[in-house]
Design an enzyme around this catalytic site. Structure first.
Site, PDB file in Angstrom:
ATOM      1  N   LYS A 131       0.841  -1.210   0.000  1.00 50.48           N
ATOM      2  CA  LYS A 131       0.000   0.000   0.000  1.00 50.48           C
ATOM      3  C   LYS A 131       0.874   1.257   0.000  1.00 50.48           C
ATOM      4  CE  LYS A 131      -3.465   2.181   3.017  1.00 50.48           C
ATOM      5  NZ  LYS A 131      -2.660   3.336   3.397  1.00 50.48           N
ATOM      6  N   LYS A 151       7.439   1.003   1.639  1.00 47.74           N
ATOM      7  CA  LYS A 151       8.123   0.177   0.630  1.00 47.74           C
ATOM      8  C   LYS A 151       9.460   0.785   0.233  1.00 47.74           C
ATOM      9  CE  LYS A 151       5.054   0.628  -2.510  1.00 47.74           C
ATOM     10  NZ  LYS A 151       4.168   1.455  -1.693  1.00 47.74           N
ATOM     11  N   LYS A 153       5.579   9.072  -8.207  1.00 46.67           N
ATOM     12  CA  LYS A 153       6.081  10.113  -7.297  1.00 46.67           C
ATOM     13  C   LYS A 153       7.609  10.030  -7.131  1.00 46.67           C
ATOM     14  CE  LYS A 153       5.127   8.320  -2.594  1.00 46.67           C
ATOM     15  NZ  LYS A 153       5.174   6.891  -2.824  1.00 46.67           N
ATOM     16  N   ASP A 167      -0.429  -0.355  -5.037  1.00 49.76           N
ATOM     17  CA  ASP A 167      -1.325  -1.459  -5.359  1.00 49.76           C
ATOM     18  C   ASP A 167      -1.172  -1.756  -6.842  1.00 49.76           C
ATOM     19  OD1 ASP A 167      -4.672  -2.069  -4.131  1.00 49.76           O
ATOM     20  OD2 ASP A 167      -3.285  -3.360  -5.199  1.00 49.76           O
TER      21      ASP A 167
END
Lengths: 349, 271
Positions: free
Chosen positions: B9, B14, B40, B124
């Site tokens: 998510k 991450k 991003k 996702d």
């Protein structure tokens, strides 16, 4: 979200939504159509239209410009590419620019309508053309006509404008013959045809759409276009070209009612015309014939069924297979052409 | 060469996890390429000491021709080679196609090499483009990064669905390598994430507890491995890196139904 995913229950013979749109905008004189998508959409449709127009001995390919969306535009958005394409169209100094979106443009979420709203010296009309949103060729025709209607300001209708013909099938072989037949029937009531919205119509004439008091739709599937004209301008609508003898007489009746004209003399006149027609083809009486209703347009099949009865032909399973027209025969003249085709087919048997 | 992908998510950590794992592997002498697959484009920022590197898509957009590896690959902490895919401006274009174009370019440049390639992928699987790292020829191992929060588990479960779907293709070799828990200070969080991992037919590779060291390192524009190499948090990342290196168990996940997922999370909330 479109839920019809059947790969088999739609017509493949006419083309996609985009082709339908182009079959309208390509017949607007002095207009340029910008196709917002990869160049292949333009190439394919130009080729298709060229072939279709060559069939009707017209080699005047409409002016199309592709926004030539490339992978880079897919990733970063294709609105700049569209702006450049509209600039290129504007440089040709047309009276109108039609901008049609394609599947790619709508898949990546380009706001084609917003780009078209940018003020320019000439009107720019956005027409949805994405096939993946459902529909097909007919949807494209509808989308194009509905998008052009707002070009007309609301003005008082004038009988001088005549009866407007809406949504002619520009790529059909007998488009002009069908128009001539409808014009003939309209003239039986002392009226005349006006704007052909859209067939070889000057683009600026879009501004006069509201003035026609009465309009005849080419096909009942154009009813949403009829509704828009009715609601926006109060136009009286006849929902389709007359199909076969019965449709022809009903058409005259409806035309009379809509125009406040006594249609009885015209109906009697046409009934006589039909009697002459049946006499002309009396040699077909007693012949054993059949046709394939599965492969026929239901409208064509209905007219064929009634003609077999009227002419005293015998419909049997082993009878001669009659050719039926792709589009149902328009008026008495269309019926006559169908009967000529039957006679030719029978004489070759 | 091993290729692994970290999915989870958005905002779950991450990129922090990927960067610290890359740093840990690089410190061991492995040749590492980390590819951020998120519009991003901040996956490699800590490895690059706060520098926001040009993205592949920026280079494609501006340069178009004669793109070379030096235009898109930048060397960061401990020699980790860093790439950011980038994406279109928010609200326009197709980021998924951008990921596909990035991979095509990197392949064309022969840039997909080294001992280990780490793909750090957007929160996702939002479209086919973001499943690209799991497609044939790319990452064969996927690690789900999740906290014990329901929405994070939900996203991880969705990615498990994508892996299961892709695995049904006989040519696909993508498998789930395991679940990495990234703590958010939720009670019994490690047990919850571990049970989730077992429930989808996998295992907990490591649990990374929440630590102020992570934030301190980020404020100093460094990975934890560089900023506080002797910290307990650095040890956790090294341990996780080792667990992935030694991992030989890969599975086709069995994602949970929404009801099962909710009852799992609810049980931990109650107990």
């Amino acid at each position: 979200m479109i839920s019809n995913r059947s790969p088999i229950d739609i017509s493949r013979s006419e083309g996609c939504t985009l082709t339908g749109v182009l079959s309208v905008t390509g017949f607007l004189d002095d207009a340029v159509t910008v196709i917002h998508g990869p160049s292949g959409c333009t190439h394919h449709n130009a080729s298709l239209l060229y072939a279709s127009l060559a069939e009707i001995d017209s080699f005047d390919l409409p002016r199309f410009i592709s926004s030539n969306v490339l992978e880079e535009d897919v990733i970063f958005g294709g609105e700049d590419a569209l702006l450049h394409a509209i600039d290129a169209a504007e440089a040709l100094d047309p009276a109108l620019i039609c901008v049609v979106s394609t599947c790619i443009a709508d898949t990546i979420g380009d706001d084609t309508a917003a780009v078209c709203r940018k003020p320019r010296g000439i009107p720019v009309v956005y027409i949805p053309g994405s096939g993946f949103l459902g529909g097909g060729f007919s949807e494209g025709i509808k989308n194009a006509l509905l998008s052009l209607i707002p070009l007309s300001p609301s003005m008082a209708s004038s009988p001088e404008e005549g009866v407007m013909i809406v949504g002619e099938k520009n790529l059909e072989y007998e488009a002009d013959e069908n128009f001539d037949e409808v014009s003939r029937l309209i003239s039986l009531l002392g009226l005349h045809t006006g704007l052909r919205f859209v067939r070889r119509m000057p683009a600026p004439a879009c501004q006069r759409i509201s003035v026609a008091p009465l309009a005849v739709l080419r096909d009942p599937s154009l009813e949403p276009v009829g509704s828009a004209l009715r609601e926006r301008f109060g136009t009286s609508i006849i929902s389709g070209f007359p199909i076969g003898p019965d449709g022809t007489l009903n058409f005259l009746r409806s035309l009379g009612e809509s125009g406040g004209i006594d249609s009885l003399p015209a109906i009697r006149d046409e009934e006589g015309h039909l009697e002459d027609l049946y006499d002309t083809f009396s040699d077909l009486s007693g012949l054993s014939v059949t046709f394939d209703p599965k492969s026929a347009n239901p409208g064509s099949a209905d007219v064929a069924e009634s003609m077999i009865q009227v002419l005293g032909m015998k419909k049997t399973a082993s009878g001669h297979l009659l050719p039926l027209p792709y589009d149902p025969p328009v008026g008495t003249a269309g019926t006559k052409r169908m009967l000529h085709a039957w006679r030719r087919s029978l004489s070759r048997a | 060469m091993r290729q692994i992908a970290l999915y989870g998510k958005g905002g779950i950590g991450k990129s922090t996890t990927s960067a610290n794992l890359s740093a840990a592997w690089s410190d061991k002498g492995l040749n590492i390429l980390q590819i951020g697959c998120d519009p991003k484009h901040d996956s490699t920022r800590m490895l690059m000491h706060g520098r926001v590197i040009p993205t592949v898509l920026d280079v494609i957009r501006e340069q178009q021709k004669d793109v070379s590896t030096s235009d898109v690959i930048f060397t960061g902490y401990s020699g980790v080679r860093c790439v950011e895919a980038g994406g279109p401006e928010p609200g326009i274009g197709c980021a998924g196609r951008g990921i596909i174009a990035t991979f095509q370019l990197l392949e064309k440049l022969g840039a997909l090499r080294g001992d280990l390639i780490v793909y750090d992928v957007l929160g996702d699987v939002v479209c086919g483009g973001f499943a690209m790292p799991m497609r044939e020829g790319y990452a064969k191992e996927v690690y789900l990064v999740t906290s014990g929060e329901l929405m994070s588990l939900y996203a991880a479960n969705n990615i498990a669905k994508a892996i299961a779907r892709l695995s049904s293709n006989s040519r696909s070799q993508v498998r789930l390598g395991g679940v990495i828990g990234n703590g958010k200070n939720i009670p019994d969080e490690e047990a919850l994430v571990s049970e989730f991992a077992t429930a989808i037919g996998s295992k907990l590779i490591a649990f990374i507890p929440r630590s102020p060291t992570v934030q301190q390192a980020e404020l100093n524009k460094k990975t934890v491995l560089e900023y506080a190499p002797d910290s307990s948090q650095a040890m956790v990342y090294r341990s996780c890196a080792d667990a992935i290196l030694m991992n030989t168990e890969f599975s086709v996940p069995t994602p949970l139904s929404m009801d099962d997922l909710e009852s799992l999370a609810y049980r931990y909330l109650k107990e």
